[in-house]
Design an enzyme around this catalytic site. Structure first.
Site, short mmCIF file in Angstrom:
data_model
loop_
_atom_site.label_atom_id
_atom_site.label_comp_id
_atom_site.label_asym_id
_atom_site.label_seq_id
_atom_site.Cartn_x
_atom_site.Cartn_y
_atom_site.Cartn_z
CE LYS A 1 91.02 66.15 33.75
NZ LYS A 1 91.58 66.88 34.89
CD GLU B 1 93.26 70.88 38.03
OE1 GLU B 1 93.42 71.79 38.88
OE2 GLU B 1 93.43 69.68 38.30
CD GLU C 1 87.50 66.79 41.13
OE1 GLU C 1 88.20 67.01 40.13
OE2 GLU C 1 87.91 66.18 42.14
O1 KIV Z 1 93.28 63.78 37.87
C1 KIV Z 1 92.20 63.18 37.74
O2 KIV Z 1 92.09 61.97 37.92
C2 KIV Z 1 91.04 63.99 37.38
C3 KIV Z 1 89.68 63.38 37.57
C4 KIV Z 1 89.26 63.49 38.98
C5 KIV Z 1 88.68 63.99 36.67
O3 KIV Z 1 91.17 65.10 37.00
#
Ligand code: KIV
Length: 280
Positions: free
Chosen positions: A125, A127, A194
């Site tokens: 993931k 950002e 978010e």
């Molecule tokens: O780092 C994390 O736990 C996240 C979640 C809030 C989606 O990105």
């Protein structure tokens, strides 16, 4: 579960449940509870490592926590097999930490590669959706690295955005909508949204083909993600949009306090008198 399965869940109208994990114990618990996907989120910098933001956590640390979480999922899988159960193993995704993917596409690819090679994550993931990030995502997807996008409150930009709700006015909402469409076009298999207005998240969930997984984004998303330590009431700084389900800290402290007192049986209030010194 594979990344593509999340898309199928969306097509079948089945809500997706994603929870974070940071070690073997938490991953086992989250899998046993039935999560579809386990995120080793860089929020562990704050919840587990005690930092004030997510920025300090390193790629080595994320790999370490992802390896441990992967071992927890494997232990859970073997236990299922022993019991003759065939529940799907949750999809394991790992956050790429701050500055592991913003300093050029080659470095970003190497960082994602480490997460997939050294830990058993099946996706990463990232950002944001700035042009550089989109270029990186495009390259990752083309060489077979599944990518989950993350827009709205992006904690790696805390010094610019703070922790407040994002996309509050129509201009910012239009911008976020365009970013989400670009992430989908770049090949992301899903999008975490978010702390954005409910209506925006609902509209994006309807318009995008990829699943939108919300946190602090209302109940109109294709799925929800939560930081497990927040839900269990283990953290001292609880985000307002993620209330705890139980007072985990209080329960743990009470149980341990009980055990500690049991190790210290009450002593008589006064010490027994010392034997008199023999007269020589
Ligand atoms: O780092 C994390 O736990 C996240 C979640 C809030 C989606 O990105």
């Amino acid at each position: 579960m594979r990344p593509a399965d999340l898309m199928l869940r969306k097509q079948d109208g089945l809500p997706i449940a994603m929870l974070t994990a940071w070690d073997a114990l938490s991953a086992w618990v989250v899998a046993e509870a039935g999560a579809d996907a386990v995120l080793v989120g860089d929020s562990l910098a704050m919840t587990v490592l005690g930092h004030g933001t997510t920025l300090p956590v390193t790629l080595d640390e994320m790999v370490h926590h992802c390896q441990a979480s992967g071992r927890g999922l494997e232990a859970w899988r073997l236990e299922q097999l022993r019991q003759g159960l065939h529940r799907p193993v949750p999809l394991l995704i790992c956050d790429l930490p701050f500055l592991s993917y913003q300093c050029g596409a080659d470095e970003a690819l190497a960082a994602a590669g480490r997460v997939l090679k050294e830990a058993p994550a099946a996706g990463v993931k990232l950002e944001g959706a700035e042009p550089e990030t989109l270029a990186v995502i495009d390259r990752m997807v083309r060489i077979g690295i599944p990518v989950l996008g993350h827009l709205g409150l992006t904690p790696q930009s805390v010094h610019q955005l703070g922790y407040r709700r994002q996309a509050r006015d129509p201009v910012a909402q239009e911008r976020l909508r365009r970013q989400a469409e670009r992430l989908e076009a770049a090949g992301c298999f899903g999008l975490v949204l978010e702390h954005v207005p409910t209506e925006l998240a609902r509209a994006l969930s309807l318009d995008l083909r990829i699943p939108v997984i919300g946190i602090g984004a209302g109940d109109g998303c294709d799925g929800q993600v939560r930081v497990t330590a927040d839900l269990l009431g283990l953290t001292s700084r609880q985000p307002p949009f993620s209330p705890p389900l139980l007072d985990g800290r209080g329960l743990a402290v009470d149980a341990l306090r009980g055990w500690i007192s049991a190790q210290r049986p009450a002593r008589p209030a006064t010490r027994p008198a010392a034997p008199a010194a023999p007269h020589c």
